[in-house]
Design a protein around this motif. Structure first.
Motif, PDB file in Angstrom:
ATOM      1  N   TYR A 102      67.187  16.305 -52.802  1.00 41.88           N
ATOM      2  CA  TYR A 102      66.670  17.671 -52.871  1.00 41.88           C
ATOM      3  C   TYR A 102      65.692  17.892 -51.728  1.00 41.88           C
ATOM      4  O   TYR A 102      64.799  17.081 -51.487  1.00 41.88           O
ATOM      5  N   ASN A 103      65.843  18.986 -51.009  1.00 44.42           N
ATOM      6  CA  ASN A 103      64.950  19.343 -49.914  1.00 44.42           C
ATOM      7  C   ASN A 103      63.911  20.329 -50.415  1.00 44.42           C
ATOM      8  O   ASN A 103      64.274  21.412 -50.844  1.00 44.42           O
ATOM      9  N   PRO A 104      62.622  19.996 -50.334  1.00 44.51           N
ATOM     10  CA  PRO A 104      61.624  20.933 -50.848  1.00 44.51           C
ATOM     11  C   PRO A 104      61.753  22.285 -50.183  1.00 44.51           C
ATOM     12  O   PRO A 104      61.863  22.371 -48.966  1.00 44.51           O
ATOM     13  N   VAL A 150      62.949  16.978 -60.143  1.00 46.96           N
ATOM     14  CA  VAL A 150      63.707  17.575 -59.040  1.00 46.96           C
ATOM     15  C   VAL A 150      63.091  17.187 -57.690  1.00 46.96           C
ATOM     16  O   VAL A 150      63.785  16.826 -56.750  1.00 46.96           O
ATOM     17  N   MET A 151      61.758  17.242 -57.622  1.00 47.17           N
ATOM     18  CA  MET A 151      61.057  16.896 -56.376  1.00 47.17           C
ATOM     19  C   MET A 151      61.315  15.461 -55.961  1.00 47.17           C
ATOM     20  O   MET A 151      61.377  15.142 -54.780  1.00 47.17           O
ATOM     21  N   CYS A 152      61.426  14.574 -56.958  1.00 53.70           N
ATOM     22  CA  CYS A 152      61.602  13.160 -56.646  1.00 53.70           C
ATOM     23  C   CYS A 152      63.043  12.818 -56.315  1.00 53.70           C
ATOM     24  O   CYS A 152      63.332  11.695 -55.896  1.00 53.70           O
ATOM     25  N   ASN A 153      63.943  13.748 -56.472  1.00 53.96           N
ATOM     26  CA  ASN A 153      65.333  13.507 -56.117  1.00 53.96           C
ATOM     27  C   ASN A 153      65.458  13.509 -54.597  1.00 53.96           C
ATOM     28  O   ASN A 153      65.183  14.506 -53.958  1.00 53.96           O
ATOM     29  N   PRO A 154      65.841  12.369 -53.998  1.00 47.50           N
ATOM     30  CA  PRO A 154      65.869  12.306 -52.534  1.00 47.50           C
ATOM     31  C   PRO A 154      66.881  13.246 -51.897  1.00 47.50           C
ATOM     32  O   PRO A 154      66.781  13.554 -50.715  1.00 47.50           O
TER      33      PRO A 154
END
Lengths: 150, 137
Positions: B114-116, B108-112
């Protein structure tokens, strides 16, 4: 009269170029930031927890730099008060540019993304920082990390 | 029943429970378990080896349920709350559940896109959690 008008025109486009360059550099830095956050999540998935700030910086210099640039940082210096200088004597993004002072003014464009990368990686590890880079003789460059106390 | 939570900077990014009703009463449990997590990672009086592990183990048992914790290097906390009557779940099964959560979270984190800091709305993450919870219950 004509010369005067032309000179004004040139100045304006010069400023515009300067502004554009600045905007592009900060855009690159922010892209690097987001990528750094994701990368560090993946790289630290299986590593044990970090002991302290120095441990985090050593990780950046060794494992992180190796995973991204296939080499380690050559020299890490710190004043033990939140400032770290990472020296890479043969920075991969600069080696094909020049081997000396030529094209020095173009170097910042190529360093912005990496500054963001380091800032993003540190941010996700709970370290707030400001990262800048300086080049005096290519392909060596120094990244300066200033830890911000939250 | 079983509840899985992912927390970043003290607010939850993802809460999922089986069965889906009665989630609210577990918010309190999860919140207090965060205090225990903080205590564990600040390493008060703990051996150095324990501090370096990501898996925190059983946080505290109450009469109705057991709470397990896990903290990533990026300070994201995962909490799993299990019914006390569910004695079939062993420690290494809980560990593997946390591993799966961590792996999916990394994706999920590496999905561009997705905003942390945003709530997790990834279908892939959802399906991994669903499979995991169905297996466990």
């Amino acid at each position: 009269m004509e010369d005067g008008r032309m000179r004004v025109k040139c100045n304006f486009s010069g400023d515009q170029k300067f502004l554009e360059n600045g905007r592009c550099v900060s855009k690159l830095e922010s892209m690097g930031f987001r990528v750094g956050q994701g990368l560090i999540e993946r790289f630290t998935k299986d590593t044990p927890r970090f002991k302290d700030e120095l441990d985090v910086m050593k990780f950046i210099c060794k494992d992180f730099w190796t995973s991204v640039f296939k080499k380690q940082i050559d020299n890490l210096r710190t004043n033990h008060q939140g400032i770290y200088v990472l020296q890479d004597n043969k920075f991969r993004l600069l080696t094909h540019l020049s081997a000396g002072k030529q094209y020095l003014e173009h170097a910042p464009k190529f360093l912005a993304f990496t500054c963001g990368l380091v800032r993003g990686a540190l941010s996700n590890l709970g370290v707030k920082s400001i990262v800048t880079a300086e080049v005096s003789v290519m392909p060596a460059c120094k990244f300066q990390v200033m830890i911000q106390k939250m | 029943f079983l509840i899985c939570v992912a927390i970043r900077a003290n607010y939850p990014l993802y809460i999922r429970s089986v069965p889906t009703q009665g989630e609210l009463k577990f918010h309190y449990t999860v919140h207090t378990s965060l205090d225990v997590v903080e205590e564990k990672i600040s390493g008060v009086g703990k051996a150095l080896a324990d501090q370096r592990e990501l898996y925190l183990g059983l946080l505290y048992p109450t009469e109705d349920y057991k709470v397990y914790g896990y903290v990533t290097n990026s300070k994201v906390k995962f909490v799993i709350v299990v019914d006390s009557s569910n004695t079939s779940l062993r420690d290494n099964e809980i560990r593997s559940m946390f591993r799966k959560l961590h792996n999916s979270f990394t994706d999920v984190m590496c999905n561009p896109f997705y905003n942390p800091g945003d709530p997790i709305q990834s279908k892939a993450f959802d399906s991994i959690v669903s499979t995991m919870m169905v297996q466990a219950c």
